[in-house]
Every structure is written in structure tokens, then in C-alpha cells.
Design an enzyme around this catalytic site. Sequence first.
Site, short mmCIF file in Angstrom:
data_model
loop_
_atom_site.label_atom_id
_atom_site.label_comp_id
_atom_site.label_asym_id
_atom_site.label_seq_id
_atom_site.Cartn_x
_atom_site.Cartn_y
_atom_site.Cartn_z
N CYS A 85 0.83 -1.22 0.00
CA CYS A 85 0.00 0.00 0.00
C CYS A 85 0.86 1.26 0.00
CB CYS A 85 -0.93 0.00 1.20
SG CYS A 85 -1.50 -1.64 1.66
N CYS A 208 -13.25 0.68 7.96
CA CYS A 208 -12.34 0.19 6.90
C CYS A 208 -12.39 1.07 5.66
CB CYS A 208 -12.73 -1.23 6.49
SG CYS A 208 -12.87 -2.39 7.86
N SER A 209 -11.24 1.24 5.02
CA SER A 209 -11.21 1.93 3.73
C SER A 209 -11.83 1.01 2.68
CB SER A 209 -9.79 2.32 3.36
OG SER A 209 -8.96 1.18 3.33
N ILE A 211 -12.74 -0.51 -1.39
CA ILE A 211 -12.06 -0.97 -2.60
C ILE A 211 -12.36 0.07 -3.68
CG2 ILE A 211 -12.17 -2.75 -4.40
CD1 ILE A 211 -12.62 -4.75 -2.04
N LYS A 330 -10.18 6.38 3.84
CA LYS A 330 -11.52 5.96 4.24
C LYS A 330 -12.60 6.50 3.31
CE LYS A 330 -15.05 4.46 6.33
NZ LYS A 330 -15.66 4.40 4.99
N HIS A 334 -9.26 4.25 -1.60
CA HIS A 334 -7.92 3.67 -1.47
C HIS A 334 -7.57 2.77 -2.65
CE1 HIS A 334 -4.32 2.13 0.20
NE2 HIS A 334 -4.80 1.17 0.96
#
Lengths: 386, 137
Positions: A85, A208-209, A211, A330, A334
Amino acid sequence: MRKVAVVGVGMSKFGELWDLNLRDLVVQAGINAIKDANIDGTEIKALYGGTMASGRLIGQEHIAALIVDAMGLNPIPATRVEGACASGGLALRNAYFAIASGAYDCVVVGGVEKMTDATTAEAVTALGGAGDQEWELLQGATFPGLYALMARRHMLEYGTTEEMLAAAAVKNHANAMHNKYAQFHNPITIEDVLHSKKVADPLKVLDCSPITDGAAAVILMDLEKAKEHTDNYVEIAASAQASDTVALHDRESLTEIRAAQIAAREAYRQAGITPKDIDVAEVHDCFTIAEIMAIEDVGFFPKGQGGRATLDGETKIGGTIPVNTSGGLKACGHPVGATGVKQVVELTWQLRGEAEGRQVADAQYGLAHNVGGSGATCVVHILKKP
Amino acid sequence: MRPGLPLLWRRTVERYNLVGSRCETCGTHFIPARNICPKCRRKGKIVPYKFSGRGKIYTYTIIRVAPEGYEFFVPYALAIIELEEGARITGQVVDIHPDDVKIGMPVEMVFRKIHEDGDEGLITYGFKFRPVNEVHQ
């Protein structure tokens, strides 16, 4: 080493973009950056591309060659840089060295990830490649799971609460409302986060970030050349990087990312400043706990105080240190390889006073904190308004 | 990733028996085995070491969205175990309701099925951990 300037930035829309392929995304970002820099493409002498998992996600490797071809920039050298990442931040750092060393006067950095062609399960599995495949993933670990293991320790050792974690997501969604490129334009509340579906306790889906598909690009130039070319440049005052164990369980402490602390310390030394001098920051909030640890690791708040500071609004725009004005991972989204480059795009807009509804007043210094995996790679850049 | 046969076969001894290594120079234990001691480097003397399998839960989570091939076990407790020799390792905690798992809980290694690759594919075995019945200790 020579000093390096950012002379142009651009990005594509971030989101679930089914009608756009990887080429479309990266060309959008690249064209925007070249227009912003007001240069001719022939002035660019090399390309550095950051992408993490294009092979797993769309079956395409050899990404740097693909990007340089799509951009019509052949035959300049094109190099892919991968660090999970942190791929985008690492690509930027390698481009920085290419200018600082005197090898080139002008280069382009592109970060991209096309993620939504894969199913969610395939994407989750591909991202798992950032961890220790044989000793973490094989045991049934997931990335939310690894960050949940850190969150649980942070809660135990420092009294951090699920509300404090949620406050980071709430703030980032609020910031993204003012960013036209962001994936999400919906405000959320702490209650929304707390009642969202559990993924890996104590983390819920709104911790969670997402997709994301997206790309970002930055044009770098030798500082002296940049001064001749434009008044609208931003200086890279520091570029630092550190490594740690790939497996989370091998780390002495799970409540901090040591590579981030080391990279940040080195970055402040290079820039000759302290954390108090930073006016705006983009940190790697792949999960809410990651933002809490990040603002402690880079020295904005004492160890253990990041959760409280976030809940108290100290990291909001107008707070003591605005964090993730773009919406962060977020809420801006991402697209893994693009993230580290997008952070520098956002900081450049902030330092140039072009961040529209989310502008931080009189920003002089901006810090970008980009993490790979659960913290095995970290890269920190500091940008300075001339 | 769906692990291939060689990946699973290559480390079966280590995974089935919790065999790692130990640096005789500084006394640090490693699982998986390291061939270089990060502290002692060239002064380190690395020897194989079989762990007792006993330890305590250092931190844990309950996985509710599982990777491919692990859906059958959901929800499952995943923990970092601090082994009594000092090294830490990631593994599932079984034979207990996930909600009852606590930090500091004593556990021991058990040999279990890790996952199955469909009806006719590979069955992967390895270690998990279960609570130790303290009465019998």
C-alpha cells in the site's frame, strides 16, 4: 543532492468506475498533472509508476511500460515500484532521487490501482499479499484482522474506545464532502460506524477503507529549474523511509508502527522542523486505528492520546492539526498504488491554497505518511510552500 | 492466495510440530525459523528449536469476513500468542466460543485442519491453539 519541487499534480475520480480501465484512469491523472504543470510532455525524461497488485487484480504486470505507452511518452525509461500500500509513496521517493541525483531535471510519478474488476473476495485475497502469506494469511488472517489485533492492544494499553476510532471515519467522510474526486459524498455519524457490520472485532465495515479504482500523478522538477518555470511550485523538504518485520506478530509493540516513527523522525531532521510546524497532513488511514496510531507515530500527539484527540476534534479542519482533508483512504478511497501519490496531490493543493471547501488557512508545511501492509514499509514526505 | 502443494509440503515439519530456531548467542527464539539473528548477525549461532506450544493470548480478534477457503469457520477467533519461550505467533483459537476469548488466557498448540480446497482438493493441516484447562496444569 539537488532540491526537488512539485510543479504539477493531477488525479482521476476515485470510486467504483466500471466504465474506465487502468489506462483510462492513469491517462486522466497524467493529463491533469501535465496541464497543471504547464509543460510539454517532451520535457519529462523518466516515469516512475506505483501499483501493488495489478497482476492479481486485472492480470496485467509490466505496468510502468503500459503507463508510459498510454501516456504517449515512449521512449523515456519507465520503472514500476512496489511496496504494497506504500507503492505510490515509494514511486514518488524514487522519482525524487532521480531529480536530486541530477540524473534528470523533470520526471513524472504515477500511482494507479484498478480494483473493482475483481470480486471483493479476490481483492481481499490480493491485498493479503502485503502480509506474511505462510505465517499470517494461511492461519486465516485478513488485513482488517491484523489491524484489529493492533486496535485491541491500543484499547487495552491506552483506553482507546470504539467511539474514538469511529470519530476518525466520521471526520474523513465530512472532509470528503468537499472533495469532488472522493469516492464517498455521504456524511456518517459515530452511531452509523458503531452499528455497521462487524468485520474483525473491534473493527466494523465503516472503520475500513473501501475498494477503489483511481490514479494520481505528480510532476517533479529540479528546484532551480522549477523557479524559472513557475511561481506555483511546492518544495519537497524531506523524503524518508523505513522498514520493519512483515509479520505483525514479530514486532515488540503492536500499538505503534515503528517504521513510521523512524521515517517521520528522519523527515523532520531533513526539513529542520518539528511536528508542531506541520499545518496539514495526509496519513494512511486504511483502518480507523491506523489513523490513530499514525497521528501518534508522526508526533502530533503523545502515545496513547490519538483517540482522545480525534474524538475532541483536534484533527478536523480548523483543529490543531487537520488530518486527511482529502477524506483520507476511508472516504476519498484507497486505490492502493495511487494512495501515496494522491496524498501529495492533496498537500500540494493545500499549500497552493487551492483546496476549495476544505482549505486549511495559511498552510506552510504538509506531511504525507504512507504505510505498506501492517507497517513493514513506511514512507514520509514533507512538502513546503516556498 | 490458494496455497500450492510445494508451499504446504516444504514447511510441514515446522508447521505440524512448531519447530523454529534459537540463537544460542543471545537466547532469542524464532518461529518461523530465522537463519540470521537480527541482533547478533554474524556473531549469532542458530540452532533448530521445538517450541513447547504453550503460551498466552497477547491480542485477538474475531474474524467475521473470512478469506477464500476459510468461510466455513466464521466467526473464528484469531490471536497473536506469546509462546512461553518469548516468540509470538499468529493462529486461531479453537474449542472455545470466540466471544469468551480474553487477552492473557493460557493456551496450548493443537494439530488441526486449516482449510480444504473444495471437495477434491488439498486439505491443509497445521497448528491452532486451545485454552489450557488450568485445573489440570
